[in-house]
Design a protein around this motif. Structure first.
Motif, PDB file in Angstrom:
ATOM      1  N   SER A   1       0.726  -1.226  -0.043  1.00  0.00           N
ATOM      2  CA  SER A   1      -0.294  -0.080   0.095  1.00  0.00           C
ATOM      3  C   SER A   1       0.908   1.184   0.014  1.00  0.00           C
ATOM      4  O   SER A   1       0.695   2.353  -0.890  1.00  0.00           O
TER       5      SER A   1
ATOM      6  N   TRP B   1      -3.474   1.975  -2.489  1.00  0.00           N
ATOM      7  CA  TRP B   1      -4.397   0.852  -1.585  1.00  0.00           C
ATOM      8  C   TRP B   1      -4.748  -0.366  -2.314  1.00  0.00           C
ATOM      9  O   TRP B   1      -5.266  -1.333  -2.096  1.00  0.00           O
ATOM     10  N   ARG B   2      -4.873  -0.201  -3.882  1.00  0.00           N
ATOM     11  CA  ARG B   2      -5.190  -1.213  -4.724  1.00  0.00           C
ATOM     12  C   ARG B   2      -4.222  -2.544  -4.732  1.00  0.00           C
ATOM     13  O   ARG B   2      -4.563  -3.662  -4.575  1.00  0.00           O
TER      14      ARG B   2
ATOM     15  N   SER C   1      -4.847  -4.051  -1.158  1.00  0.00           N
ATOM     16  CA  SER C   1      -5.888  -4.845  -1.322  1.00  0.00           C
ATOM     17  C   SER C   1      -5.645  -6.239  -2.065  1.00  0.00           C
ATOM     18  O   SER C   1      -6.337  -7.210  -1.498  1.00  0.00           O
TER      19      SER C   1
ATOM     20  N   HIS D   1      -8.149  -4.563   4.584  1.00  0.00           N
ATOM     21  CA  HIS D   1      -8.636  -3.553   3.791  1.00  0.00           C
ATOM     22  C   HIS D   1      -8.445  -2.163   4.200  1.00  0.00           C
ATOM     23  O   HIS D   1      -7.941  -1.195   3.585  1.00  0.00           O
TER      24      HIS D   1
ATOM     25  N   ALA E   1      -4.947  -1.342   4.423  1.00  0.00           N
ATOM     26  CA  ALA E   1      -4.369  -1.019   2.995  1.00  0.00           C
ATOM     27  C   ALA E   1      -4.861   0.498   2.870  1.00  0.00           C
ATOM     28  O   ALA E   1      -3.842   1.371   2.100  1.00  0.00           O
ATOM     29  N   TRP E   2      -6.083   0.755   2.996  1.00  0.00           N
ATOM     30  CA  TRP E   2      -6.276   2.285   2.702  1.00  0.00           C
ATOM     31  C   TRP E   2      -5.679   3.162   3.435  1.00  0.00           C
ATOM     32  O   TRP E   2      -5.137   4.063   3.348  1.00  0.00           O
TER      33      TRP E   2
END
Length: 211
Positions: free
Chosen positions: A32, A37-38, A41, A168, A171-172
Motif C-alpha cells: 500500500s 491501496w489497490r 487490497s 482492507h 491497506a487504505w
C-alpha cells in the motif's frame, strides 16, 4: 446454531488477533505504501484466500497432521521460511530503472496478480496459522455439536471476513498516509529495503520456530 457459542466473544477476539502485527500486515502495508491501496487490497485478498484454505484443511482434519507430525510441520515450516526469505531478499535487492536524475527512483511496481500470490503463499505456507485455527476455533464449538466441521467452516468464514475488513482498512489507511507524506523516491526505495529486511527476519524466525 450448529453448536456455536459465545459468537460475540469469538468476533471480538478474532478482530484483536487480526490486528496483531505479523508478516501479513507488513506485506499489506508495504504494498500500500509503495503502490497504493489497490496493491494493498490485492495482498489482502491473497491473504484471505490462503486463510480459506487453512480453514477448509482444519475443518477436514488435514491441519491436525501438522500438530501431530514433526516431519510435516518441519517441511511446511521450511517452505514457508524459504518463501518469506525469497520475498524479503527480492525487496532488499530491488532496483529502480536508471534515471538521469541523481535521486534514485523507487523499485518498479509489481502486477496485482503477483501481489495477490505473495499474500496467498505468505499466509498458506505459515504452519502456525493452521495450528492457530486448530487451537482457537474449537473453543467456540460445543463438544456435542452434531456438525462440527460445518460449525468450524462457519466460524472460519466469519473470522476471515472480519480479517478482510481490517486488512482492507489497513491497506487504505496506509495508502492515505503515504500519499500525504510523499516520500522521495530514494526514501521509498530504502523503505522497501527495510520492509524486505523485516521479511527476512520473519523467515528466520519461522525457520527457527518450534512446534
Amino acid at each position: 446454531m450448529l453448536g456455536i457459542h459465545d459468537l460475540g466473544l469469538f468476533i471480538v477476539s478474532g478482530l484483536l488477533l487480526n490486528i496483531a502485527p505479523g508478516p501479513d500486515s507488513v506485506l499489506i502495508m508495504a504494498r500500500s505504501a509503495t503502490q497504493g491501496w489497490r496493491a494493498g487490497s490485492a495482498a489482502a485478498l491473497g491473504i484471505g484466500a490462503g486463510t480459506i484454505v487453512h480453514i477448509l484443511a482444519a475443518a477436514l482434519g488435514l491441519s491436525a497432521l501438522l500438530a501431530t507430525s514433526a516431519t510435516a510441520f518441519g517441511l511446511i515450516k521450511l517452505l514457508g521460511a524459504a518463501y518469506l526469505l525469497y520475498v524479503g531478499a527480492g525487496m532488499l535487492l530491488a532496483r529502480g530503472k536508471p534515471a538521469a536524475a541523481a535521486e534514485a527512483p523507487p523499485p518498479p511496481a509489481l502486477p496485482y496478480r503477483k501481489i495477490f500470490a505473495q499474500g496467498f503463499w505468505t499466509n498458506l505456507l505459515n504452519p502456525k496459522v493452521a495450528l492457530f485455527f486448530l487451537a482457537f476455533v474449537p473453543q467456540f464449538i460445543a463438544p456435542d455439536a452434531e456438525h462440527k466441521a460445518l460449525a468450524f467452516i462457519v466460524l472460519g468464514a466469519i473470522f476471515d471476513f472480519n480479517g478482510m475488513l481490517w486488512c482492507h482498512f489497513l491497506a487504505w489507511s496506509t495508502a492515505m498516509a503515504s500519499r500525504r507524506v510523499r516520500l522521495p523516491g530514494r526514501w521509498t526505495a530504502w523503505l522497501n529495503r527495510a520492509i524486505g529486511a523485516m521479511f527476512v527476519g520473519f523467515g528466520l524466525k519461522l525457520a527457527l520456530a518450534e512446534r
